[in-house]
Design a protein around this motif. Structure first.
Motif, PDB file in Angstrom:
ATOM      1  N   GLU A  17       0.842  -1.208   0.000  1.00 42.61           N
ATOM      2  CA  GLU A  17       0.000   0.000   0.000  1.00 42.61           C
ATOM      3  C   GLU A  17       0.865   1.241   0.000  1.00 42.61           C
ATOM      4  N   PRO A  18       1.067   1.922  -1.104  1.00 40.87           N
ATOM      5  CA  PRO A  18       0.523   1.557  -2.410  1.00 40.87           C
ATOM      6  C   PRO A  18       1.216   0.313  -2.970  1.00 40.87           C
ATOM      7  N   LYS A  19       0.599  -0.276  -3.968  1.00 40.16           N
ATOM      8  CA  LYS A  19       1.185  -1.470  -4.596  1.00 40.16           C
ATOM      9  C   LYS A  19       2.352  -1.043  -5.481  1.00 40.16           C
ATOM     10  N   THR A  20       3.529  -1.442  -5.079  1.00 40.06           N
ATOM     11  CA  THR A  20       4.710  -1.068  -5.861  1.00 40.06           C
ATOM     12  C   THR A  20       5.583  -2.291  -6.105  1.00 40.06           C
ATOM     13  N   LEU A  71       0.738  -3.455 -14.825  1.00 38.60           N
ATOM     14  CA  LEU A  71       1.039  -2.211 -15.526  1.00 38.60           C
ATOM     15  C   LEU A  71       1.532  -1.229 -14.472  1.00 38.60           C
ATOM     16  N   CYS A  72       2.618  -0.545 -14.763  1.00 34.73           N
ATOM     17  CA  CYS A  72       3.254   0.280 -13.731  1.00 34.73           C
ATOM     18  C   CYS A  72       3.623   1.666 -14.225  1.00 34.73           C
ATOM     19  N   ARG A  73       3.554   2.613 -13.302  1.00 26.23           N
ATOM     20  CA  ARG A  73       4.015   3.973 -13.550  1.00 26.23           C
ATOM     21  C   ARG A  73       5.260   4.199 -12.689  1.00 26.23           C
ATOM     22  N   VAL A  74       6.318   4.698 -13.315  1.00 26.47           N
ATOM     23  CA  VAL A  74       7.580   4.856 -12.592  1.00 26.47           C
ATOM     24  C   VAL A  74       7.447   5.932 -11.511  1.00 26.47           C
ATOM     25  N   MET A  75       7.761   5.558 -10.272  1.00 25.92           N
ATOM     26  CA  MET A  75       7.731   6.501  -9.152  1.00 25.92           C
ATOM     27  C   MET A  75       9.122   7.031  -8.837  1.00 25.92           C
ATOM     28  N   GLN A  76      10.104   6.167  -9.106  1.00 24.28           N
ATOM     29  CA  GLN A  76      11.465   6.486  -8.668  1.00 24.28           C
ATOM     30  C   GLN A  76      12.460   5.650  -9.470  1.00 24.28           C
ATOM     31  N   GLU A  77      13.631   6.207  -9.694  1.00 28.60           N
ATOM     32  CA  GLU A  77      14.705   5.460 -10.354  1.00 28.60           C
ATOM     33  C   GLU A  77      15.911   5.441  -9.436  1.00 28.60           C
ATOM     34  N   ILE A  78      16.608   4.326  -9.397  1.00 28.28           N
ATOM     35  CA  ILE A  78      17.836   4.244  -8.612  1.00 28.28           C
ATOM     36  C   ILE A  78      18.966   3.814  -9.543  1.00 28.28           C
ATOM     37  N   GLU A 137       4.654   2.106  -9.450  1.00 32.95           N
ATOM     38  CA  GLU A 137       3.358   1.905  -8.798  1.00 32.95           C
ATOM     39  C   GLU A 137       2.471   1.121  -9.756  1.00 32.95           C
ATOM     40  N   VAL A 138       1.846   0.068  -9.248  1.00 39.53           N
ATOM     41  CA  VAL A 138       1.004  -0.778 -10.084  1.00 39.53           C
ATOM     42  C   VAL A 138      -0.332  -0.081 -10.310  1.00 39.53           C
ATOM     43  N   THR A 139      -0.628   0.252 -11.581  1.00 37.85           N
ATOM     44  CA  THR A 139      -1.861   0.972 -11.904  1.00 37.85           C
ATOM     45  C   THR A 139      -2.935   0.050 -12.468  1.00 37.85           C
ATOM     46  N   ASP A 140      -2.535  -1.142 -12.910  1.00 32.52           N
ATOM     47  CA  ASP A 140      -3.502  -2.124 -13.391  1.00 32.52           C
ATOM     48  C   ASP A 140      -2.822  -3.489 -13.354  1.00 32.52           C
ATOM     49  N   ALA A 141      -3.650  -4.531 -13.312  1.00 30.72           N
ATOM     50  CA  ALA A 141      -3.090  -5.885 -13.269  1.00 30.72           C
ATOM     51  C   ALA A 141      -4.197  -6.875 -13.554  1.00 30.72           C
TER      52      ALA A 141
END
Ligand code: FE
Length: 228
Positions: A38-41, A114-121, A132-136
């Motif tokens: 929560e959130p699904k990441t 399906l994911c939206r990028v929240m952060q890059e390392i 963040e998972v926006t659909d599945a």
């Protein structure tokens, strides 16, 4: 340090796909894991030199398709050992398009995220994308492929661009002698089996293969094979 401890880490096998600048592409990755509920990441590690890496950065979106145990090696070879700069992979595979034009591999898969990028390392050769998972959805009850199953049963290896690449993995994947091994991907040609998918009957010696025969996994030429 006994670095072989790294080989005891368990993974699955996935196709990571993205769209950007008018192109779509997907690539194999084993380094996917859920980070939070929560959130699904989730997190995935992608080599900076891979075509898909640029597409994810450009669009900020990616999909994860979960491969099943029965995924054929030519499909894994297409997505794992060939570059999207050289071949239009999704012209050769069944997929659908998710919101944001993100391709999702459908065949030989039991579900997707399906994911939206929240952060890059930034991690040396790779970027870890936190999404963040926006659909599945799930497609059925077929068992997902594990990385161990891929190595032990499918006799697969990892390309040099993979975070889990092993210098001597091809030898590990070819325990028998008298066979021919692809120096690129580790696929072993067994004359007893032949290559029926490409018209080569069981019982065909490696020497008798046509000059233009190619590795069914990575499409390397016959000259890239070495006797085991
Ligand atoms: Fe090969």
């Amino acid at each position: 340090m006994n670095a072989s401890a790294l080989y005891s880490i368990s993974y699955g096998l996935y196709v990571i796909s993205a769209a950007g600048d008018g192109a779509i592409n997907g690539q194999i990755a084993n380094t996917v894991f859920q980070v939070t509920s929560e959130p699904k990441t989730i997190a995935v590690s992608i080599n900076k030199q891979n075509f898909t890496h640029g597409l994810i950065r450009a669009s900020g979106l990616f999909s994860v398709s979960v491969l099943t145990k029965d995924a054929p090696m030519p499909l894994i070879g297409l997505f794992g050992f060939r570059s999207g700069r050289d071949v239009a992979k999704f012209e050769k595979a069944e997929y659908f398009t998710a919101p944001g034009d993100v391709p999702v591999l459908r065949e030989s898969c039991c579900g997707y995220l399906l994911c939206r990028v929240m952060q890059e390392i930034d991690v040396a050769t790779h970027t870890v994308f936190i999404g963040e998972v926006t659909d599945a959805d799930v497609f059925g009850k077929a068992e997902p492929m594990t990385y161990a199953y891929y190595h032990e049963v499918k006799k697969g290896t990892a390309p040099k661009s993979a975070p889990t690449y092993r210098e001597n993995a091809a030898e590990v994947a070819a325990p028998k002698s008298g066979l021919y091994r692809c120096a690129v991907c580790g696929y072993v040609y067994d004359p007893a089996v032949g290559d029926p998918a490409h018209g080569v009957a069981p019982g065909t010696a490696f020497e008798a293969l046509p000059a233009d025969w190619k590795c069914p996994v990575c499409f390397a030429g016959k000259d890239r094979f070495v006797q085991v």
